[in-house]
Design a protein around this motif. Structure first.
Motif, PDB file in Angstrom:
ATOM      1  N   VAL A   1      -1.751  53.926  51.959  1.00 54.79           N
ATOM      2  CA  VAL A   1      -2.566  53.226  50.969  1.00 54.79           C
ATOM      3  C   VAL A   1      -2.657  54.097  49.719  1.00 54.79           C
ATOM      4  CG1 VAL A   1      -4.832  52.228  50.444  1.00 54.79           C
ATOM      5  CG2 VAL A   1      -3.904  52.057  52.763  1.00 54.79           C
ATOM      6  N   TYR A   2      -2.289  53.520  48.573  1.00 52.94           N
ATOM      7  CA  TYR A   2      -2.289  54.270  47.306  1.00 52.94           C
ATOM      8  C   TYR A   2      -1.544  55.603  47.439  1.00 52.94           C
ATOM      9  CZ  TYR A   2      -5.848  50.881  45.920  1.00 52.94           C
ATOM     10  OH  TYR A   2      -6.524  49.710  45.641  1.00 52.94           O
TER      11      TYR A   2
ATOM     12  N   LEU B   1      15.733  59.112  45.883  1.00 55.00           N
ATOM     13  CA  LEU B   1      14.792  59.706  44.932  1.00 55.00           C
ATOM     14  C   LEU B   1      14.510  61.147  45.330  1.00 55.00           C
ATOM     15  CD1 LEU B   1      11.959  57.037  44.353  1.00 55.00           C
ATOM     16  CD2 LEU B   1      13.542  57.915  42.633  1.00 55.00           C
ATOM     17  N   ARG B   2      14.385  62.014  44.342  1.00 56.45           N
ATOM     18  CA  ARG B   2      14.026  63.402  44.631  1.00 56.45           C
ATOM     19  C   ARG B   2      12.513  63.561  44.481  1.00 56.45           C
ATOM     20  NH1 ARG B   2      17.329  68.579  42.530  1.00 56.45           N
ATOM     21  NH2 ARG B   2      18.688  67.691  44.134  1.00 56.45           N
ATOM     22  N   PRO B   3      11.841  64.124  45.474  1.00 54.42           N
ATOM     23  CA  PRO B   3      10.389  64.318  45.364  1.00 54.42           C
ATOM     24  C   PRO B   3      10.024  65.374  44.326  1.00 54.42           C
ATOM     25  CG  PRO B   3      11.229  65.349  47.364  1.00 54.42           C
ATOM     26  CD  PRO B   3      12.371  64.594  46.766  1.00 54.42           C
ATOM     27  N   ASP B   4       8.789  65.281  43.846  1.00 56.02           N
ATOM     28  CA  ASP B   4       8.279  66.286  42.912  1.00 56.02           C
ATOM     29  C   ASP B   4       7.638  67.460  43.646  1.00 56.02           C
ATOM     30  OD1 ASP B   4       8.963  64.831  40.544  1.00 56.02           O
ATOM     31  OD2 ASP B   4       7.276  63.498  40.953  1.00 56.02           O
ATOM     32  N   GLY B   5       7.296  67.264  44.890  1.00 51.10           N
ATOM     33  CA  GLY B   5       6.702  68.336  45.682  1.00 51.10           C
ATOM     34  C   GLY B   5       6.821  68.034  47.162  1.00 51.10           C
ATOM     35  N   GLY B   6       6.659  69.065  47.977  1.00 45.24           N
ATOM     36  CA  GLY B   6       6.750  68.903  49.418  1.00 45.24           C
ATOM     37  C   GLY B   6       8.171  69.054  49.921  1.00 45.24           C
ATOM     38  N   ARG B   7       8.354  68.840  51.229  1.00 43.95           N
ATOM     39  CA  ARG B   7       9.690  68.955  51.790  1.00 43.95           C
ATOM     40  C   ARG B   7       9.898  67.995  52.948  1.00 43.95           C
ATOM     41  NH1 ARG B   7      10.988  73.980  55.595  1.00 43.95           N
ATOM     42  NH2 ARG B   7       9.264  73.846  57.083  1.00 43.95           N
TER      43      ARG B   7
ATOM     44  N   GLY C   1       1.921  58.747  34.902  1.00 44.33           N
ATOM     45  CA  GLY C   1       0.563  58.945  35.408  1.00 44.33           C
ATOM     46  C   GLY C   1       0.332  58.358  36.782  1.00 44.33           C
ATOM     47  N   LEU C   2       1.344  57.702  37.365  1.00 49.26           N
ATOM     48  CA  LEU C   2       1.198  57.085  38.684  1.00 49.26           C
ATOM     49  C   LEU C   2       1.726  58.023  39.760  1.00 49.26           C
ATOM     50  CD1 LEU C   2       0.704  54.591  40.556  1.00 49.26           C
ATOM     51  CD2 LEU C   2       3.080  53.942  40.063  1.00 49.26           C
ATOM     52  N   THR C   3       0.885  58.305  40.739  1.00 45.63           N
ATOM     53  CA  THR C   3       1.318  59.084  41.904  1.00 45.63           C
ATOM     54  C   THR C   3       1.693  58.104  43.008  1.00 45.63           C
ATOM     55  OG1 THR C   3      -0.171  60.894  41.303  1.00 45.63           O
ATOM     56  CG2 THR C   3       0.692  60.887  43.547  1.00 45.63           C
ATOM     57  N   ALA C   4       2.991  57.929  43.221  1.00 42.45           N
ATOM     58  CA  ALA C   4       3.473  56.912  44.159  1.00 42.45           C
ATOM     59  C   ALA C   4       3.368  57.367  45.609  1.00 42.45           C
ATOM     60  CB  ALA C   4       4.919  56.548  43.826  1.00 42.45           C
ATOM     61  N   THR C   5       3.674  58.639  45.863  1.00 40.67           N
ATOM     62  CA  THR C   5       3.396  59.231  47.177  1.00 40.67           C
ATOM     63  C   THR C   5       2.585  60.492  46.931  1.00 40.67           C
ATOM     64  OG1 THR C   5       5.568  60.350  47.179  1.00 40.67           O
ATOM     65  CG2 THR C   5       5.394  58.286  48.388  1.00 40.67           C
ATOM     66  N   ASP C   6       1.488  60.614  47.651  1.00 32.85           N
ATOM     67  CA  ASP C   6       0.470  61.614  47.338  1.00 32.85           C
ATOM     68  C   ASP C   6       0.217  62.502  48.558  1.00 32.85           C
ATOM     69  OD1 ASP C   6      -1.627  63.049  46.329  1.00 32.85           O
ATOM     70  OD2 ASP C   6      -2.975  61.343  46.033  1.00 32.85           O
ATOM     71  N   ASP C   7       0.935  63.655  48.606  1.00 32.11           N
ATOM     72  CA  ASP C   7       0.720  64.626  49.684  1.00 32.11           C
ATOM     73  C   ASP C   7       0.952  64.001  51.065  1.00 32.11           C
ATOM     74  OD1 ASP C   7       0.047  67.335  50.333  1.00 32.11           O
ATOM     75  OD2 ASP C   7      -1.885  66.629  51.061  1.00 32.11           O
TER      76      ASP C   7
ATOM     77  N   LEU D   1      11.895  64.034  62.583  1.00 30.20           N
ATOM     78  CA  LEU D   1      11.645  64.009  61.144  1.00 30.20           C
ATOM     79  C   LEU D   1      10.243  64.525  60.873  1.00 30.20           C
ATOM     80  CD1 LEU D   1      12.544  63.064  58.236  1.00 30.20           C
ATOM     81  CD2 LEU D   1      11.305  60.949  58.733  1.00 30.20           C
ATOM     82  N   GLN D   2      10.152  65.520  60.002  1.00 30.00           N
ATOM     83  CA  GLN D   2       8.859  66.080  59.616  1.00 30.00           C
ATOM     84  C   GLN D   2       8.751  65.999  58.093  1.00 30.00           C
ATOM     85  OE1 GLN D   2       6.663  67.945  62.031  1.00 30.00           O
ATOM     86  NE2 GLN D   2       5.162  67.558  60.431  1.00 30.00           N
ATOM     87  N   VAL D   3       7.753  65.254  57.611  1.00 29.37           N
ATOM     88  CA  VAL D   3       7.499  65.127  56.180  1.00 29.37           C
ATOM     89  C   VAL D   3       6.267  65.955  55.856  1.00 29.37           C
ATOM     90  CG1 VAL D   3       6.988  63.525  54.291  1.00 29.37           C
ATOM     91  CG2 VAL D   3       8.488  62.814  56.169  1.00 29.37           C
ATOM     92  N   GLU D   4       6.408  66.881  54.916  1.00 28.54           N
ATOM     93  CA  GLU D   4       5.327  67.830  54.628  1.00 28.54           C
ATOM     94  C   GLU D   4       4.919  67.752  53.159  1.00 28.54           C
ATOM     95  OE1 GLU D   4       6.877  71.614  55.781  1.00 28.54           O
ATOM     96  OE2 GLU D   4       7.000  71.098  57.913  1.00 28.54           O
ATOM     97  N   HIS D   5       3.718  67.247  52.914  1.00 29.29           N
ATOM     98  CA  HIS D   5       3.093  67.247  51.581  1.00 29.29           C
ATOM     99  C   HIS D   5       3.994  66.615  50.511  1.00 29.29           C
ATOM    100  CE1 HIS D   5       0.088  69.860  53.376  1.00 29.29           C
ATOM    101  NE2 HIS D   5       1.054  70.674  53.765  1.00 29.29           N
ATOM    102  N   LEU D   6       4.652  65.516  50.854  1.00 27.41           N
ATOM    103  CA  LEU D   6       5.621  64.902  49.946  1.00 27.41           C
ATOM    104  C   LEU D   6       4.893  64.160  48.817  1.00 27.41           C
ATOM    105  CD1 LEU D   6       8.712  65.008  50.168  1.00 27.41           C
ATOM    106  CD2 LEU D   6       8.647  62.629  50.906  1.00 27.41           C
ATOM    107  N   THR D   7       5.292  64.466  47.585  1.00 31.47           N
ATOM    108  CA  THR D   7       4.642  63.897  46.404  1.00 31.47           C
ATOM    109  C   THR D   7       5.696  63.411  45.423  1.00 31.47           C
ATOM    110  OG1 THR D   7       2.754  65.390  46.653  1.00 31.47           O
ATOM    111  CG2 THR D   7       3.056  64.367  44.492  1.00 31.47           C
ATOM    112  N   LYS D   8       5.458  62.207  44.876  1.00 30.04           N
ATOM    113  CA  LYS D   8       6.341  61.667  43.845  1.00 30.04           C
ATOM    114  C   LYS D   8       5.492  60.990  42.778  1.00 30.04           C
ATOM    115  CE  LYS D   8      10.168  60.615  41.800  1.00 30.04           C
ATOM    116  NZ  LYS D   8      11.018  61.671  41.235  1.00 30.04           N
ATOM    117  N   ARG D   9       5.718  61.380  41.514  1.00 27.78           N
ATOM    118  CA  ARG D   9       4.968  60.819  40.394  1.00 27.78           C
ATOM    119  C   ARG D   9       5.909  60.110  39.431  1.00 27.78           C
ATOM    120  NH1 ARG D   9       3.115  66.056  41.055  1.00 27.78           N
ATOM    121  NH2 ARG D   9       0.978  66.237  41.879  1.00 27.78           N
TER     122      ARG D   9
END
Length: 252
Positions: free
Chosen positions: A219-220, A53-59, A15-21, A4-12
């Motif tokens: 964290v955050y 959930l579908r991410p807003d960015g990354g793969r 105004g809250l960024t729940a997963t940040d890069d 499993l490779q998670v790359e720059h995964l972001t979910k907002r």
């Protein structure tokens, strides 16, 4: 290549960024633990990996393929299974019937309930083997709703294993369990180690440090550290995240 490779995964969420890069790599055959304070984004990350959930960015790359846009059932078919924080079993079905249905769903045969299932002894044979593997061989005829909380957690693992996963996402499998039940779950996951790769989200630090080959700290919404249990235990940033600056400095 990691399983499993998670790359720059972001979910907002607004105004809250729940997963940040988020970047993460889970190697084949390991138990990779994901820890962090409450609200760090761990469940949001697991929901993105499972397809809830579908991410807003990354793969997300699984077993060499980009699965970022795949729905949950297609991820399960490719070998990505999960358990949940809240117990999620078919309470009126026996443990054996529940796992037999999971085996049937994996095989792709239609779910017409009891007539076809009853005729296919191979489903029940495989379900029996899975239940014995998780320590529920003597409880297979019991209704799932009559099982103790810890046994229901074991049954959840059995339902996931019935899909023949390459990777098992475990979202707080020790949640709500007493010391004896937690000890049995730790023993079960230790037995499974090496036969199935696991990404383990857990608040029980004793369990994490007993089981994990690699630990990542969220964290955050950001991964602040990844390493061996000894390296994570000694990491000052991790201590600050859990203890606060002053206590972390005193512990150092």
């Amino acid at each position: 290549m990691p399983l499993l490779q998670v790359e720059h995964l972001t979910k907002r969420f607004g105004g809250l960024t729940a997963t940040d890069d988020v970047q993460l790599a889970v190697k084949l055959g390991t138990i990779h633990a994901l820890i962090g304070p409450n609200g760090a984004g761990k469940s949001t990350l697991i929901n993105q990996l499972s397809g809830a959930l579908r991410p807003d960015g990354g793969r997300i790359v699984f077993n060499g393929d980009d699965i970022t846009r795949l729905p949950m059932h297609q991820r399960v078919a490719r070998g990505l299974a999960r358990s949940y924080q809240v117990t999620n079993v078919f309470k009126r079905f026996s443990a054996l019937e529940s796992v037999a249905l999971a085996v049937q769903a994996r095989s792709g045969s239609s779910l017409r309930f009891w007539q076809p299932v009853a005729r296919e002894q191979a489903l029940f044979d495989e379900a029996t083997s899975v239940l014995e593997r998780v320590g529920l061989g003597r409880r297979m005829e019991a209704p799932a709703g009559a099982l103790a909380h810890g046994e229901q957690r074991q049954l959840e693992v059995a339902l996931a294993l019935a899909t023949n996963p390459k990777l098992l996402l475990l979202d707080e499998p020790m949640a709500g369990q007493g010391p004896d039940e937690s000890a049995r779950m730790i023993e079960l996951l230790a037995r499974l180690k090496g036969s199935v790769t696991m990404l383990l989200v857990e608040h029980d630090m004793d369990a994490v440090f007993k089981l994990a080959d690699v630990i990542s700290v969220l964290v955050y919404g950001r991964v602040i550290a990844t390493g061996s249990p000894d390296a994570i235990r000694a990491n000052v940033d991790v201590r600050k995240a859990y203890l606060g600056d002053e206590q972390a400095e005193a512990a150092a």
